[in-house]
Design a protein around this motif. Structure first.
Motif, short mmCIF file in Angstrom:
data_model
loop_
_atom_site.label_atom_id
_atom_site.label_comp_id
_atom_site.label_asym_id
_atom_site.label_seq_id
_atom_site.Cartn_x
_atom_site.Cartn_y
_atom_site.Cartn_z
N GLU A 198 0.82 -1.20 0.00
CA GLU A 198 0.00 0.00 0.00
C GLU A 198 0.87 1.27 0.00
O GLU A 198 1.96 1.28 0.57
CB GLU A 198 -0.90 0.02 1.25
N GLY A 199 0.36 2.32 -0.62
CA GLY A 199 1.10 3.57 -0.58
C GLY A 199 0.65 4.58 -1.61
O GLY A 199 -0.34 4.40 -2.31
N VAL A 200 1.40 5.66 -1.68
CA VAL A 200 1.21 6.70 -2.69
C VAL A 200 2.42 6.63 -3.61
O VAL A 200 3.55 6.91 -3.19
CB VAL A 200 1.10 8.10 -2.05
N PHE A 201 2.21 6.23 -4.86
CA PHE A 201 3.29 6.02 -5.80
C PHE A 201 3.34 7.16 -6.81
O PHE A 201 2.34 7.50 -7.42
CB PHE A 201 3.11 4.68 -6.53
N ILE A 202 4.52 7.74 -6.96
CA ILE A 202 4.72 8.78 -7.96
C ILE A 202 4.85 8.09 -9.32
O ILE A 202 5.60 7.13 -9.47
CB ILE A 202 5.99 9.60 -7.66
N LYS A 203 4.12 8.59 -10.32
CA LYS A 203 4.18 7.96 -11.64
C LYS A 203 5.60 7.97 -12.17
O LYS A 203 6.28 9.00 -12.10
CB LYS A 203 3.25 8.68 -12.62
N PRO A 204 6.07 6.84 -12.71
CA PRO A 204 7.46 6.78 -13.18
C PRO A 204 7.70 7.62 -14.42
O PRO A 204 6.87 7.64 -15.33
CB PRO A 204 7.68 5.29 -13.47
N SER A 205 8.83 8.27 -14.45
CA SER A 205 9.23 9.06 -15.60
C SER A 205 10.74 9.18 -15.60
O SER A 205 11.36 9.36 -14.56
CB SER A 205 8.60 10.46 -15.55
#
Length: 214
Positions: A198-205
């Protein structure tokens, strides 16, 4: 038809970056700045910390494993050796050194040459203030591909002492009854596999200026 002819080259140009760069991270890559929980896949407990200090060893803030999936003290922020080495939204590579900062207390996942209280392996603690600690806060992400993917089970090997972040099942009594001991082990084995949960994931870039939250 003339408009269609003009549009086709524009569409081709839009597609070229994706065709030419085969190393674009998958949408499920774990990224710098993400906040997540880590599940030990062998013992089904999440990496946890709290304002309870060890009564032996270093006397630093204790790190444990808990079964509950909804405990707010199980969130960790992904950071690099320095903030510039792991900019927000950048995918974490296999073999990269990171810091894991406990969100609620601001201390970093840490280990050193103290024995752990229950198993007599190497003590793992939470150390530092407001995310700043020392050189014993660095862990190498060991995974099989190019990037750490959320669905993968990975290991964390400590840079300074070369132990693996592990759980073998020993349980504490009062005041943290039922919580599991987290420690460092010298060998890679089934006790030291972890998975992002579970968590808040920053979109990969690959471009750190382009990021968003899921």
């Amino acid at each position: 038809m003339r408009g269609g002819r003009r549009l086709f080259p524009l569409l081709l140009l839009a597609l070229l970056p994706g065709l030419c760069h085969g190393r674009e991270p998958a949408p499920g890559a774990v990224t710098c700045g993400s906040v997540l929980k880590l599940l030990n896949t062998r013992h089904n407990v999440r990496l946890h910390s709290h304002e309870v200090k060890y009564g032996s060893g270093s006397g630093q803030q204790s790190v444990t494993g808990v079964e509950a999936s909804d405990d707010a003290n199980s969130y960790w922020r992904i950071r690099g050796r320095s903030d510039s080495s792991c900019q927000r939204g950048t995918p974490v590579k296999c073999g990269q050194a990171i810091r894991l900062t406990h969100v609620n207390t601001g201390k970093n996942l840490h280990t050193h040459h103290f024995p752990s209280p229950l198993s007599n392996n190497q003590e793992v603690s939470a150390f530092g203030d407001d995310g700043e600690g020392d050189d014993l806060d660095f862990w190498i992400v060991q995974c099989s591909g190019t990037y750490w993917e959320r669905e993968d089970a990975v290991r964390f090997r400590h840079v300074g002492t070369e132990v693996y972040l592990s759980i073998t099942g020993e349980q504490y009594g009062h005041p943290i009854r039922g919580q599991r001991e987290v420690h460092g082990m010298p060998a890679a084995n089934h006790h030291n596999y972890w998975k992002a949960m579970e968590g808040v994931f920053i979109k990969p870039s690959l471009d750190p200026a382009k990021h968003d939250e899921l």
